[in-house]
Design a protein around this motif. Structure first.
Motif, PDB file in Angstrom:
ATOM      1  N   GLU A 165       0.827  -1.213   0.000  1.00 52.74           N
ATOM      2  CA  GLU A 165       0.000   0.000   0.000  1.00 52.74           C
ATOM      3  C   GLU A 165       0.862   1.263   0.000  1.00 52.74           C
ATOM      4  OE1 GLU A 165      -2.629  -0.369   3.312  1.00 52.74           O
ATOM      5  OE2 GLU A 165      -4.104  -1.554   2.185  1.00 52.74           O
ATOM      6  N   SER A 166       1.981   1.224   0.692  1.00 57.29           N
ATOM      7  CA  SER A 166       2.883   2.379   0.715  1.00 57.29           C
ATOM      8  C   SER A 166       3.461   2.638  -0.674  1.00 57.29           C
ATOM      9  CB  SER A 166       4.013   2.151   1.728  1.00 57.29           C
ATOM     10  OG  SER A 166       3.511   2.127   3.039  1.00 57.29           O
ATOM     11  N   PHE A 167       3.818   1.566  -1.373  1.00 55.38           N
ATOM     12  CA  PHE A 167       4.340   1.751  -2.732  1.00 55.38           C
ATOM     13  C   PHE A 167       3.244   2.254  -3.670  1.00 55.38           C
ATOM     14  CE2 PHE A 167       4.944   0.136  -7.072  1.00 55.38           C
ATOM     15  CZ  PHE A 167       6.031   0.925  -7.417  1.00 55.38           C
ATOM     16  N   ILE A 168       2.044   1.740  -3.527  1.00 59.47           N
ATOM     17  CA  ILE A 168       0.933   2.189  -4.379  1.00 59.47           C
ATOM     18  C   ILE A 168       0.693   3.686  -4.187  1.00 59.47           C
ATOM     19  CG2 ILE A 168      -1.567   2.008  -4.739  1.00 59.47           C
ATOM     20  CD1 ILE A 168      -1.244  -1.034  -4.135  1.00 59.47           C
ATOM     21  N   GLU A 169       0.790   4.156  -2.936  1.00 58.36           N
ATOM     22  CA  GLU A 169       0.633   5.596  -2.691  1.00 58.36           C
ATOM     23  C   GLU A 169       1.770   6.378  -3.336  1.00 58.36           C
ATOM     24  OE1 GLU A 169       0.868   9.475  -1.445  1.00 58.36           O
ATOM     25  OE2 GLU A 169       2.419   8.064  -0.802  1.00 58.36           O
ATOM     26  N   MET A 170       2.994   5.859  -3.260  1.00 56.49           N
ATOM     27  CA  MET A 170       4.137   6.504  -3.925  1.00 56.49           C
ATOM     28  C   MET A 170       3.874   6.648  -5.425  1.00 56.49           C
ATOM     29  SD  MET A 170       7.288   4.484  -2.088  1.00 56.49           S
ATOM     30  CE  MET A 170       8.303   4.639  -3.565  1.00 56.49           C
ATOM     31  N   LYS A 171       3.385   5.568  -6.019  1.00 57.47           N
ATOM     32  CA  LYS A 171       3.085   5.572  -7.454  1.00 57.47           C
ATOM     33  C   LYS A 171       1.990   6.598  -7.764  1.00 57.47           C
ATOM     34  CE  LYS A 171       2.368   3.840 -11.692  1.00 57.47           C
ATOM     35  NZ  LYS A 171       3.229   4.160 -12.841  1.00 57.47           N
ATOM     36  N   ALA A 172       0.965   6.664  -6.905  1.00 51.56           N
ATOM     37  CA  ALA A 172      -0.116   7.629  -7.106  1.00 51.56           C
ATOM     38  C   ALA A 172       0.404   9.057  -6.972  1.00 51.56           C
ATOM     39  CB  ALA A 172      -1.243   7.373  -6.102  1.00 51.56           C
ATOM     40  N   SER A 173       1.308   9.288  -6.018  1.00 50.81           N
ATOM     41  CA  SER A 173       1.922  10.615  -5.862  1.00 50.81           C
ATOM     42  C   SER A 173       2.733  10.980  -7.095  1.00 50.81           C
ATOM     43  CB  SER A 173       2.825  10.637  -4.615  1.00 50.81           C
ATOM     44  OG  SER A 173       2.060  10.591  -3.438  1.00 50.81           O
ATOM     45  N   ARG A 174       3.481  10.021  -7.580  1.00 51.65           N
ATOM     46  CA  ARG A 174       4.269  10.250  -8.802  1.00 51.65           C
ATOM     47  C   ARG A 174       3.363  10.677  -9.956  1.00 51.65           C
ATOM     48  NH1 ARG A 174       3.767   8.327 -14.094  1.00 51.65           N
ATOM     49  NH2 ARG A 174       5.773   8.502 -15.149  1.00 51.65           N
ATOM     50  N   ASP A 175       2.221  10.015 -10.104  1.00 53.84           N
ATOM     51  CA  ASP A 175       1.293  10.337 -11.197  1.00 53.84           C
ATOM     52  C   ASP A 175       0.731  11.748 -11.049  1.00 53.84           C
ATOM     53  OD1 ASP A 175       1.758   7.833 -12.213  1.00 53.84           O
ATOM     54  OD2 ASP A 175      -0.114   6.958 -11.470  1.00 53.84           O
ATOM     55  N   VAL A 176       0.432  12.157  -9.815  1.00 52.48           N
ATOM     56  CA  VAL A 176      -0.074  13.510  -9.571  1.00 52.48           C
ATOM     57  C   VAL A 176       0.994  14.553  -9.917  1.00 52.48           C
ATOM     58  CG1 VAL A 176      -0.683  15.117  -7.715  1.00 52.48           C
ATOM     59  CG2 VAL A 176      -1.828  12.922  -7.869  1.00 52.48           C
ATOM     60  N   ILE A 177       2.242  14.271  -9.550  1.00 50.06           N
ATOM     61  CA  ILE A 177       3.347  15.194  -9.857  1.00 50.06           C
ATOM     62  C   ILE A 177       3.511  15.351 -11.359  1.00 50.06           C
ATOM     63  CG2 ILE A 177       5.854  15.460  -9.748  1.00 50.06           C
ATOM     64  CD1 ILE A 177       5.699  14.048  -6.970  1.00 50.06           C
ATOM     65  N   VAL A 178       3.490  14.221 -12.068  1.00 52.71           N
ATOM     66  CA  VAL A 178       3.757  14.235 -13.514  1.00 52.71           C
ATOM     67  C   VAL A 178       2.564  14.739 -14.317  1.00 52.71           C
ATOM     68  CG1 VAL A 178       4.256  12.774 -15.523  1.00 52.71           C
ATOM     69  CG2 VAL A 178       5.489  12.415 -13.378  1.00 52.71           C
ATOM     70  N   HIS A 179       1.376  14.280 -13.946  1.00 54.09           N
ATOM     71  CA  HIS A 179       0.207  14.522 -14.795  1.00 54.09           C
ATOM     72  C   HIS A 179      -0.743  15.619 -14.321  1.00 54.09           C
ATOM     73  CE1 HIS A 179       1.373  11.043 -17.111  1.00 54.09           C
ATOM     74  NE2 HIS A 179       1.280  10.255 -16.061  1.00 54.09           N
ATOM     75  N   ASN A 180      -0.625  16.045 -13.052  1.00 53.10           N
ATOM     76  CA  ASN A 180      -1.596  17.025 -12.561  1.00 53.10           C
ATOM     77  C   ASN A 180      -0.952  18.172 -11.789  1.00 53.10           C
ATOM     78  OD1 ASN A 180      -4.460  17.424 -12.787  1.00 53.10           O
ATOM     79  ND2 ASN A 180      -4.624  17.176 -10.569  1.00 53.10           N
ATOM     80  N   ARG A 181       0.330  18.426 -12.073  1.00 49.69           N
ATOM     81  CA  ARG A 181       1.051  19.567 -11.487  1.00 49.69           C
ATOM     82  C   ARG A 181       0.976  19.593  -9.954  1.00 49.69           C
ATOM     83  NH1 ARG A 181      -1.942  21.162 -15.582  1.00 49.69           N
ATOM     84  NH2 ARG A 181      -3.482  22.150 -14.239  1.00 49.69           N
ATOM     85  N   GLY A 182       0.896  18.414  -9.351  1.00 49.33           N
ATOM     86  CA  GLY A 182       0.926  18.335  -7.896  1.00 49.33           C
ATOM     87  C   GLY A 182      -0.408  18.527  -7.199  1.00 49.33           C
ATOM     88  N   ALA A 183      -1.490  18.690  -7.972  1.00 46.16           N
ATOM     89  CA  ALA A 183      -2.814  18.876  -7.363  1.00 46.16           C
ATOM     90  C   ALA A 183      -3.512  17.521  -7.221  1.00 46.16           C
ATOM     91  CB  ALA A 183      -3.665  19.816  -8.209  1.00 46.16           C
ATOM     92  N   ILE A 184      -3.983  17.227  -6.034  1.00 47.84           N
ATOM     93  CA  ILE A 184      -4.649  15.945  -5.781  1.00 47.84           C
ATOM     94  C   ILE A 184      -5.952  15.866  -6.571  1.00 47.84           C
ATOM     95  CG2 ILE A 184      -5.808  14.563  -4.006  1.00 47.84           C
ATOM     96  CD1 ILE A 184      -3.806  15.650  -1.992  1.00 47.84           C
ATOM     97  N   ASN A 185      -6.150  14.728  -7.236  1.00 46.23           N
ATOM     98  CA  ASN A 185      -7.383  14.508  -7.994  1.00 46.23           C
ATOM     99  C   ASN A 185      -8.073  13.227  -7.525  1.00 46.23           C
ATOM    100  OD1 ASN A 185      -5.735  12.518  -9.066  1.00 46.23           O
ATOM    101  ND2 ASN A 185      -5.387  13.610 -10.991  1.00 46.23           N
ATOM    102  N   LYS A 186      -9.212  12.919  -8.128  1.00 45.93           N
ATOM    103  CA  LYS A 186      -9.979  11.739  -7.713  1.00 45.93           C
ATOM    104  C   LYS A 186      -9.198  10.454  -7.945  1.00 45.93           C
ATOM    105  CE  LYS A 186     -14.632  13.643  -8.395  1.00 45.93           C
ATOM    106  NZ  LYS A 186     -15.908  13.515  -9.146  1.00 45.93           N
TER     107      LYS A 186
END
Length: 244
Positions: free
Chosen positions: A175-196
């Motif tokens: 679960e910790s790695f999955i969150e890391m991956k999700a954070s990475r996606d937000v950084i790359v694809h959404n300029r750091g803004a949390i999305n759904k």
């Protein structure tokens, strides 16, 4: 310790390579940030209002971009406070996924029948026609299937990964790695803004609500390094128990 099975030996070597990369990333960041902060303060306190010329690339030539000292200082400050962490997190997630892919490749080459666990598609005709050597063909198919697998949801490809290696990894680590991956996606694809998408992927490990800026700072970067090591270490230890 003598590792007799080739799978455990090879995965151990990949694990050590990843550990070294993670340590290097930490050392580099730890040493560079004070220098970035120092330079940021110097430039932001500059009395000059003149725009200096900086050579920047454009296609096959260099052009000039003009900036005041305080503007460049803001760039240094942004890198010190957040940018250097974002860059490293993106790279670390990629390295961990490459490690996972390497482990899959090693395990399947040892027992090719396990290939069906990550996909039962027919061999692409172009590969069959181009590659006559069975071993080369097998490696090409494994490479293709592993790459396809990593496009799936992290939870799904981690489950298949565990099946291929016949190992169990603690849910907390996954679960910790999955969150890391999700954070990475937000950084790359959404300029750091949390999305759904982030909220859904991160689950109970989520670090904010939709619309908020994702926290990317030194404490979180420390967590990323530690969690990447925990995952790599767990894979290595469990693999060593299985392949004796």
């Amino acid at each position: 310790m003598t590792r007799k099975h080739p799978v455990s030996r090879k995965i151990y070597d990949k694990h050590i390579q990843l550990f070294r990369y993670l340590n290097d990333a930490w050392i580099f960041t730890h040493l560079l940030r004070p220098e970035l902060d120092k330079k940021a303060e110097e430039l932001r306190n500059s009395k000059s209002s003149a725009k200096k010329e900086y050579s920047v690339p454009k296609r096959n030539q260099d052009v000039v971009s003009r900036r005041r000292d305080r503007d460049v200082g803001d760039v240094f400050k942004a890198q010190c406070d957040r940018g250097i962490f974002e860059t490293n997190i993106v790279a670390i997630v990629s390295r961990v996924e490459a490690f996972i892919q390497d482990c899959l490749r090693i395990a399947i080459l040892d027992k090719p029948e396990k290939l069906v666990l990550i996909g039962d598609k027919n061999i692409p005709l172009n590969l069959f026609l181009e590659l006559e050597d069975r071993d080369v063909l097998l490696e090409a198919v494994i490479e293709s299937r592993c790459q396809e697998l990593l496009f799936a949801k992290p939870k799904d490809y981690l489950e298949k990964f565990a099946k291929v290696l016949s190992i169990d990894i603690k849910t907390e680590i996954l679960e910790s790695f999955i969150e890391m991956k999700a954070s990475r996606d937000v950084i790359v694809h959404n300029r750091g803004a949390i999305n759904k998408i982030y909220v859904e992927k991160a689950g109970r490990k989520g670090r904010g609500a939709v619309g908020e800026e994702l926290v990317v700072d030194e404490p979180y970067f420390t967590d990323v390094i530690e969690n990447a090591k925990l995952l790599s270490g767990a894979i290595q230890r469990e693999t060593e128990k299985k392949y004796k």
